[in-house]
Motif scaffolding. Structure first.
Motif, mmCIF file in Angstrom:
data_model
loop_
_atom_site.group_PDB
_atom_site.id
_atom_site.type_symbol
_atom_site.label_atom_id
_atom_site.label_comp_id
_atom_site.label_asym_id
_atom_site.label_seq_id
_atom_site.Cartn_x
_atom_site.Cartn_y
_atom_site.Cartn_z
ATOM 1 N N PRO A 120 0.837 -1.208 0.000
ATOM 2 C CA PRO A 120 0.000 0.000 0.000
ATOM 3 C C PRO A 120 0.866 1.250 0.000
ATOM 4 C CG PRO A 120 0.068 -0.969 2.190
ATOM 5 C CD PRO A 120 0.781 -1.937 1.281
ATOM 6 N N ARG A 121 0.311 2.336 -0.460
ATOM 7 C CA ARG A 121 1.059 3.591 -0.536
ATOM 8 C C ARG A 121 1.129 4.262 0.827
ATOM 9 N NH1 ARG A 121 3.194 5.045 -4.874
ATOM 10 N NH2 ARG A 121 2.592 4.058 -6.826
ATOM 11 N N THR A 122 2.276 4.835 1.118
ATOM 12 C CA THR A 122 2.446 5.576 2.362
ATOM 13 C C THR A 122 1.715 6.912 2.278
ATOM 14 O OG1 THR A 122 4.065 6.575 3.846
ATOM 15 C CG2 THR A 122 4.594 6.615 1.518
ATOM 16 N N ALA A 123 1.254 7.388 3.420
ATOM 17 C CA ALA A 123 0.640 8.716 3.482
ATOM 18 C C ALA A 123 1.690 9.806 3.681
ATOM 19 C CB ALA A 123 -0.380 8.776 4.619
ATOM 20 N N LEU A 124 2.948 9.413 3.917
ATOM 21 C CA LEU A 124 4.026 10.376 4.130
ATOM 22 C C LEU A 124 4.543 10.903 2.793
ATOM 23 C CD1 LEU A 124 6.069 8.455 6.856
ATOM 24 C CD2 LEU A 124 4.524 10.391 7.222
ATOM 25 N N PRO A 125 5.070 12.117 2.765
ATOM 26 C CA PRO A 125 5.699 12.598 1.527
ATOM 27 C C PRO A 125 6.930 11.751 1.201
ATOM 28 C CG PRO A 125 6.146 14.094 3.353
ATOM 29 C CD PRO A 125 5.131 13.117 3.850
ATOM 30 N N VAL A 126 7.148 11.519 -0.078
ATOM 31 C CA VAL A 126 8.249 10.671 -0.532
ATOM 32 C C VAL A 126 9.303 11.533 -1.207
ATOM 33 C CG1 VAL A 126 8.916 8.779 -2.057
ATOM 34 C CG2 VAL A 126 6.758 8.662 -0.789
ATOM 35 N N GLU A 127 10.552 11.401 -0.752
ATOM 36 C CA GLU A 127 11.682 12.096 -1.340
ATOM 37 C C GLU A 127 12.813 11.095 -1.521
ATOM 38 O OE1 GLU A 127 12.746 15.357 1.113
ATOM 39 O OE2 GLU A 127 10.799 16.373 0.954
ATOM 40 N N ALA A 128 13.434 11.125 -2.683
ATOM 41 C CA ALA A 128 14.473 10.150 -3.008
ATOM 42 C C ALA A 128 15.585 10.159 -1.966
ATOM 43 C CB ALA A 128 15.050 10.443 -4.387
ATOM 44 N N TYR A 129 15.980 8.950 -1.538
ATOM 45 C CA TYR A 129 17.034 8.795 -0.535
ATOM 46 C C TYR A 129 17.967 7.685 -0.981
ATOM 47 C CZ TYR A 129 19.340 7.738 3.921
ATOM 48 O OH TYR A 129 20.265 7.516 4.906
ATOM 49 N N GLY A 130 19.254 8.011 -1.084
ATOM 50 C CA GLY A 130 20.254 7.015 -1.430
ATOM 51 C C GLY A 130 20.940 7.318 -2.744
ATOM 52 N N ASP A 131 22.240 7.100 -2.767
ATOM 53 C CA ASP A 131 23.038 7.286 -3.975
ATOM 54 C C ASP A 131 23.536 5.920 -4.426
ATOM 55 O OD1 ASP A 131 24.767 7.958 -5.993
ATOM 56 O OD2 ASP A 131 26.252 8.933 -4.704
ATOM 57 N N PHE A 132 23.014 5.465 -5.567
ATOM 58 C CA PHE A 132 23.394 4.152 -6.089
ATOM 59 C C PHE A 132 24.211 4.267 -7.374
ATOM 60 C CE2 PHE A 132 19.417 3.768 -3.758
ATOM 61 C CZ PHE A 132 19.734 2.781 -2.839
ATOM 62 N N THR A 133 24.598 5.501 -7.740
ATOM 63 C CA THR A 133 25.319 5.707 -8.991
ATOM 64 C C THR A 133 26.792 6.045 -8.793
ATOM 65 O OG1 THR A 133 24.689 8.048 -9.043
ATOM 66 C CG2 THR A 133 23.205 6.498 -10.125
ATOM 67 N N THR A 134 27.161 6.468 -7.609
ATOM 68 C CA THR A 134 28.579 6.699 -7.324
ATOM 69 C C THR A 134 29.223 5.359 -7.002
ATOM 70 O OG1 THR A 134 28.104 8.905 -6.436
ATOM 71 C CG2 THR A 134 30.222 7.908 -5.864
ATOM 72 N N GLY A 135 30.114 4.932 -7.878
ATOM 73 C CA GLY A 135 30.677 3.589 -7.716
ATOM 74 C C GLY A 135 29.574 2.552 -7.750
ATOM 75 N N PRO A 136 28.765 2.508 -8.817
ATOM 76 C CA PRO A 136 27.602 1.624 -8.847
ATOM 77 C C PRO A 136 27.985 0.159 -8.710
ATOM 78 C CG PRO A 136 28.100 2.427 -11.049
ATOM 79 C CD PRO A 136 28.970 3.203 -10.101
ATOM 80 N N ALA A 137 27.081 -0.595 -8.110
ATOM 81 C CA ALA A 137 27.307 -2.033 -7.934
ATOM 82 C C ALA A 137 27.395 -2.718 -9.290
ATOM 83 C CB ALA A 137 26.169 -2.630 -7.113
ATOM 84 N N THR A 138 28.267 -3.702 -9.381
ATOM 85 C CA THR A 138 28.439 -4.437 -10.634
ATOM 86 C C THR A 138 27.961 -5.880 -10.537
ATOM 87 O OG1 THR A 138 30.723 -4.944 -10.020
ATOM 88 C CG2 THR A 138 30.356 -2.995 -11.397
ATOM 89 N N ASP A 139 27.324 -6.212 -9.427
ATOM 90 C CA ASP A 139 26.663 -7.512 -9.348
ATOM 91 C C ASP A 139 25.380 -7.355 -8.536
ATOM 92 O OD1 ASP A 139 27.064 -8.656 -6.432
ATOM 93 O OD2 ASP A 139 29.028 -7.873 -7.040
ATOM 94 N N ALA A 140 24.433 -8.268 -8.747
ATOM 95 C CA ALA A 140 23.105 -8.138 -8.163
ATOM 96 C C ALA A 140 23.133 -8.184 -6.641
ATOM 97 C CB ALA A 140 22.187 -9.235 -8.715
ATOM 98 N N LEU A 141 23.990 -9.032 -6.077
ATOM 99 C CA LEU A 141 24.046 -9.147 -4.624
ATOM 100 C C LEU A 141 24.557 -7.864 -3.989
ATOM 101 C CD1 LEU A 141 23.640 -10.872 -2.138
ATOM 102 C CD2 LEU A 141 25.939 -11.827 -2.485
ATOM 103 N N ALA A 142 25.585 -7.266 -4.582
ATOM 104 C CA ALA A 142 26.108 -6.007 -4.048
ATOM 105 C C ALA A 142 25.054 -4.910 -4.117
ATOM 106 C CB ALA A 142 27.366 -5.594 -4.820
ATOM 107 N N LEU A 143 24.287 -4.878 -5.203
ATOM 108 C CA LEU A 143 23.212 -3.893 -5.319
ATOM 109 C C LEU A 143 22.168 -4.115 -4.238
ATOM 110 C CD1 LEU A 143 21.717 -1.616 -6.774
ATOM 111 C CD2 LEU A 143 20.780 -3.332 -8.347
#
Length: 551
Positions: free
Chosen positions: A316-339
């Motif tokens: 279900p959708r949260t009633a809280l405002p949603v703002e992007a959190y997390g940087d996954f592009t700096t030194g991005p993971a190169t395997d699924a488990l690391a991601l």
């Protein structure tokens, strides 16, 4: 009915009656485009309105397309993606002398499969304020709805004031924007709607495809000439699970292969037993639709089972405002488990800060192009095999009204969610069907037999089989014009959405827009990405055209 209304459109017959020119009174004025600089820059702030050259130049070895004044662009498919490409081309680049033909059999452009419905139970699963088509005006749809009013749908507005209206209204909204853009454009660009279906793309005048343009054959017998072609097909249909294929009668007639066939669903007797295979958004829509049908809208009375391998429902959708959190592009993971580990760490950080996990999903959505393309193809396939189900139920969340319906059905005992694999189907002595299931986590020898009257297939689009389910794409593949994406998510394209040949070379004048390009772009199933990619492609095509016309 609110879903049967349409924007004011003047239809002018031209050539065969199936050719129309769209125009309408102006709706709501909008500022010029401030699009994005390529898919990778979806992470960056919005570009300035003067930044029109948004995608990279053609890679070395890709000749520029032959574009001349009056060039014809054919968009094959007039659902949401195709309509948005045309909309952004008309709004953002009105001075370019294009004739744009959208080949689409449906009457309403922009609705496609998802929004071309009159079912009042089906709703957008994102609040109207987040259904953004324009990066510079993200709440336009919400304002359009409030100005229009929702007198026939009092349940659209939630206690917090957000709007989750019936899904058909978004289709009407997009159709109106496109008609308005076609009518109000002061430049030479022109839009035509070809009410037909494309069945083949060949070379003009018998030449090799693309050498002097293209000839697009139509199911109705005509042809459309084009200098540039954009493939904008909708999602492929769901594939039946293996145990449901090639069944004998009378069992076969108890299987509803198309969950969007409202007539078939309406024909189910209100007291019959129903098994819905697939518990994603489509399965939830079907179950909610069953609950809403029946005499005096009393709803389906028979028992319903939602069956899937994991037994997971959309969150279900949260009633809280949603703002992007997390940087996954700096030194991005190169395997699924690391991601996966990075995602879990980001969620833990969200929880520690008192923020919803949706913030992390929002960041993943925005950064999808970079993080997806950092994974080798083998790791992309591994992620799809092991993580896709969990991603889907968190990324594609239910509208609150649908979630409430599902919870009510479970609470009153009508709905059971079963985590199991389907192993067999046979006729039941009472005229129904018996399903043989292997419950999840049970020893392999354990089986459960489940008796029902109807089976509804809601397993989702079969993107891996798109070449066999779509005759046009199948014909183009047979002619060596395209190849399936190696991850099974559609067809192969490069980072600028050029269609790729089997040898990996790119067509200069053939492009793909929408979900069929997801294997390269990573996330093209929901807004705003499903609008951003067409807008970036429109800017890329406009840039190529501007350079060609200036030469």
């Amino acid at each position: 009915m609110e879903c049967s209304s349409a924007p004011s459109v003047e239809i002018v017959a031209e050539r065969p009656p199936s050719w129309i020119v769209c125009s309408s009174p102006a709706l709501i004025g909008m500022s010029p485009a401030s699009a994005i600089r390529g898919a990778a820059a979806w992470l960056a702030p919005a570009a300035r309105p003067d930044q029109h050259d948004l995608m990279t130049p053609p890679a070395p070895g890709i000749p520029a397309p032959a574009i001349r004044p009056g060039a014809r662009i054919a968009i094959l498919g007039g659902g949401l993606s195709g309509a948005l490409f045309a909309l952004h081309l008309l709004r953002d680049h009105p001075a370019l002398p294009f004739v744009i033909d959208i080949v689409e059999p449906r009457e309403r452009l922009g609705a496609g499969l998802a929004y071309d419905t009159d079912n009042p139970m089906l709703r957008i699963n994102v609040s109207a304020a987040r259904m953004a088509l324009f990066d510079e005006d993200r709440t336009h749809f919400d304002r359009w709805l409030r100005a229009r009013g929702l007198p026939e749908d009092p349940d659209a507005e939630r206690p917090d004031g957000t709007l989750f209206p019936r899904r058909c209204l978004f289709g009407i909204y997009v159709a109106g924007l496109l008609a308005d853009a076609a009518a109000s454009s002061a430049g030479p660009a022109r839009l035509r709607h070809v009410r037909d279906r494309a069945v083949a793309v060949e070379g003009a005048a018998g030449d090799p495809p693309g050498s002097r343009g293209f000839a697009i054959e139509l199911a109705g017998g005509g042809t459309v000439a084009a200098d540039l072609v954009v493939l904008a097909m909708s999602h492929p249909p769901a594939a039946l699970p293996a145990p449901l294929r090639d069944l004998p009668e009378p069992v076969a007639s108890r299987v509803l292969a198309d969950p969007w066939d409202s007539r078939a669903l309406d024909s189910i007797p209100y007291g019959d037993r129903v098994v819905v295979i697939g518990t994603g958004l489509t399965g939830c829509d079907v179950i909610a639709g069953l609950r809403g049908q029946g005499p005096k809208h009393g709803g389906h009375r028979g028992p319903i089972v939602g069956l899937s391998r994991h037994g997971l429902l959309p969150r279900p959708r949260t009633a809280l405002p949603v703002e992007a959190y997390g940087d996954f592009t700096t030194g991005p993971a190169t395997d699924a488990l690391a991601l996966l580990r990075r995602v879990r760490a980001a969620i833990a950080g969200c929880e520690a800060a008192g923020r919803p996990w949706e913030d992390v999903v929002d960041a993943l959505r925005k950064q999808a192009f970079v993080l997806w393309n950092a994974l080798p193809k083998s790791e992309q396939r591994r992620a799809l095999r092991h993580l896709r189900t969990f991603w889907d139920v968190h990324r594609y969340q239910c509208a609150p009204q649908i979630d409430e319906t599902m919870r009510a059905a479970q609470a009153d005992g009508q709905l059971e969610i079963v985590a199991a694999s389907l192993r067999g189907v046979e006729a039941a002595p009472d005229g129904g069907v018996v399903l043989t299931l292997h419950p999840r986590h049970a020893p392999d020898v354990v089986r459960r037999r489940l008796q029902t009257d109807w089976i509804v297939n809601c397993t989702g689009p079969a993107h891996g089989g798109v070449l066999s389910s779509n005759p046009l794409l199948g014909a183009m593949a047979a002619a060596g014009m395209l190849v399936a994406d190696p991850t099974g998510l559609g067809i192969a394209v490069d980072a600028d959405a050029h269609l790729l040949r089997p040898d990996g070379s790119a067509w200069p004048s053939l492009f793909v827009v929408g979900p069929l390009a997801r294997g390269t772009f990573g996330e093209l199933m929901g807004l705003p990405q499903i609008s951003m990619q067409p807008r970036a492609l429109a800017a890329h095509v406009a840039s190529l055209a501007g350079k060609a016309l200036a030469a």
